[in-house]
Structures are given as structure tokens and as C-alpha cells.
Design a protein around this motif. Structure first.
Motif, PDB file in Angstrom:
ATOM      1  N   ASP A  68       0.798  -1.216  -0.050  1.00  0.00           N
ATOM      2  CA  ASP A  68      -0.016  -0.094  -0.069  1.00  0.00           C
ATOM      3  C   ASP A  68       0.965   1.155   0.070  1.00  0.00           C
ATOM      4  O   ASP A  68       1.885   1.331   0.484  1.00  0.00           O
ATOM      5  N   LYS A  69       0.358   2.392  -0.828  1.00  0.00           N
ATOM      6  CA  LYS A  69       1.081   3.535  -0.698  1.00  0.00           C
ATOM      7  C   LYS A  69       1.217   4.282   0.559  1.00  0.00           C
ATOM      8  O   LYS A  69       2.320   4.822   1.067  1.00  0.00           O
ATOM      9  N   ASP A  70       0.478   3.789   1.501  1.00  0.00           N
ATOM     10  CA  ASP A  70       0.330   4.469   2.769  1.00  0.00           C
ATOM     11  C   ASP A  70       0.805   3.363   3.858  1.00  0.00           C
ATOM     12  O   ASP A  70       0.146   3.122   5.008  1.00  0.00           O
ATOM     13  N   ALA A  72       3.152   2.342   5.881  1.00  0.00           N
ATOM     14  CA  ALA A  72       3.690   2.981   7.018  1.00  0.00           C
ATOM     15  C   ALA A  72       2.801   3.488   7.904  1.00  0.00           C
ATOM     16  O   ALA A  72       2.733   3.311   9.106  1.00  0.00           O
ATOM     17  N   GLN A  73       1.993   4.508   7.461  1.00  0.00           N
ATOM     18  CA  GLN A  73       1.119   5.105   8.310  1.00  0.00           C
ATOM     19  C   GLN A  73       0.037   4.215   8.874  1.00  0.00           C
ATOM     20  O   GLN A  73      -0.382   4.017   9.975  1.00  0.00           O
ATOM     21  N   LYS A  74      -0.386   3.132   7.980  1.00  0.00           N
ATOM     22  CA  LYS A  74      -1.270   2.064   8.376  1.00  0.00           C
ATOM     23  C   LYS A  74      -0.640   1.233   9.472  1.00  0.00           C
ATOM     24  O   LYS A  74      -1.246   0.790  10.303  1.00  0.00           O
ATOM     25  N   THR A  75       0.568   0.836   9.360  1.00  0.00           N
ATOM     26  CA  THR A  75       1.069   0.052  10.493  1.00  0.00           C
ATOM     27  C   THR A  75       1.358   0.759  11.679  1.00  0.00           C
ATOM     28  O   THR A  75       1.321   0.080  12.701  1.00  0.00           O
ATOM     29  N   ALA A  76       1.769   2.079  11.365  1.00  0.00           N
ATOM     30  CA  ALA A  76       1.679   2.612  12.499  1.00  0.00           C
ATOM     31  C   ALA A  76       0.544   2.888  13.435  1.00  0.00           C
ATOM     32  O   ALA A  76       0.523   2.674  14.826  1.00  0.00           O
ATOM     33  N   GLN A  77      -0.473   2.905  12.782  1.00  0.00           N
ATOM     34  CA  GLN A  77      -1.873   2.975  13.367  1.00  0.00           C
ATOM     35  C   GLN A  77      -2.405   1.670  13.773  1.00  0.00           C
ATOM     36  O   GLN A  77      -2.617   1.505  14.978  1.00  0.00           O
ATOM     37  N   LYS A  78      -1.856   0.581  13.372  1.00  0.00           N
ATOM     38  CA  LYS A  78      -2.186  -0.687  13.685  1.00  0.00           C
ATOM     39  C   LYS A  78      -1.284  -1.031  15.106  1.00  0.00           C
ATOM     40  O   LYS A  78      -1.817  -1.511  15.986  1.00  0.00           O
ATOM     41  N   GLN A  79      -0.032  -0.641  15.024  1.00  0.00           N
ATOM     42  CA  GLN A  79       0.813  -0.728  16.205  1.00  0.00           C
ATOM     43  C   GLN A  79       0.215   0.159  17.272  1.00  0.00           C
ATOM     44  O   GLN A  79       0.181  -0.592  18.450  1.00  0.00           O
TER      45      GLN A  79
END
Length: 153
Positions: A68-70, A72-79
Motif C-alpha cells: 500500500d502507498k500508505d 507506514a501510516q497504516k502499520t503505525a496506526q495498527k501498532q
């Protein structure tokens, strides 16, 4: 600096006035009791397993979102979500342990014939004689307890 001296003087005065009303005081090394107890070890194992499970979940999520283009943001939110879940569960498990320690102390106080009327955490005491430490007795009582950490209320 003056405030510290005043606070110390007031604390000493309070202790001098209050001591006769309290009777005997005992101490418990709460961290050591929990760490060495059967339920404490089981609680730590539960938390360690939870941490591993959540880390695995995050790794799987990061892998699936990597294109996904975002990502890093999605992973940070999941974390952040998983960290919140971990912290809530850690607090719940800690609360269960604290409640069982309180029950063990209350049971010991009720059964004690030594005149002890107050039990304080050893870390809160400014000093105490070794014979004031009842950690061993509290550990014995706590080891009789079975806690189902997976059971949510």
C-alpha cells in the motif's frame, strides 16, 4: 529546602502520634512476592504470550500492507491499536494480582496472633527490622490462589 524540612518534621510528628494507635506494623516486599508466586509467574507468562501474539499480528499486518502507498501510516496506526490493547490487558492482569495480594494480606492479618494491625509495602517504609517482614507468609497464601488470566469479566 525549608519545605522539605517542614514536611519531614510533620511526618515525624505524625508518626510519633499515630504509632501507638496502629499497634505492630509489618512489611511485605510486594514485587518479590508477586515475582516468586505461582500466580505471578503465570501472569507473567500470560503477558509474555500476549506480547508475542500481538507482535506476530503486527508483523503479519505490516507484511500484508507493505504494498500500500500508505503502508507506514497504516502499520503505525495498527501498532498504536495493539499497544493500547496490550496496555489495557497488562493493567487488567496487574489489577488481578494486586487484588489477590490484598486478599492474602487481609487473610493473614485476620489470622495473625502477633498483634500486627497494619501491613505496608516494604518499599514505602523508611526502614524496618528483618523480623517485621512477613513476605514469606504472604507468598505462602498467594501460592494457594488460582487466577484465570484469560477470563475476562
Amino acid at each position: 529546602m525549608r519545605f522539605a524540612k517542614l514536611a519531614a518534621a510533620l511526618l515525624l510528628a505524625f508518626c510519633a502520634l499515630a504509632a501507638p494507635a496502629f499497634g505492630e506494623v509489618a512489611v511485605v516486599d510486594v514485587a518479590r512476592v508477586i515475582e516468586r508466586s505461582v500466580p505471578g509467574k503465570e501472569g507473567q507468562q500470560y503477558i509474555d504470550n500476549l506480547r508475542k501474539s500481538l507482535n506476530d499480528e503486527l508483523a503479519a499486518f505490516a507484511k500484508s500492507a507493505s504494498k500500500d502507498k500508505d503502508a507506514a501510516q497504516k502499520t503505525a496506526q495498527k501498532q498504536a491499536e495493539l499497544n493500547a490493547q496490550f496496555n489495557a490487558e497488562y493493567s487488567r492482569v496487574s489489577g488481578l494480582m494486586a487484588e489477590e495480594v490484598r486478599k492474602a494480606v487481609a487473610g493473614w492479618l485476620k489470622a495473625n496472633k502477633e498483634g500486627v494491625t497494619v501491613v505496608v509495602p516494604a518499599g514505602s517504609a523508611l526502614g524496618f527490622k528483618p523480623d517485621a517482614d512477613v513476605s514469606r507468609e504472604i507468598l505462602k497464601r498467594l501460592n494457594r490462589v488460582k487466577i484465570d488470566f484469560a477470563k475476562k469479566k
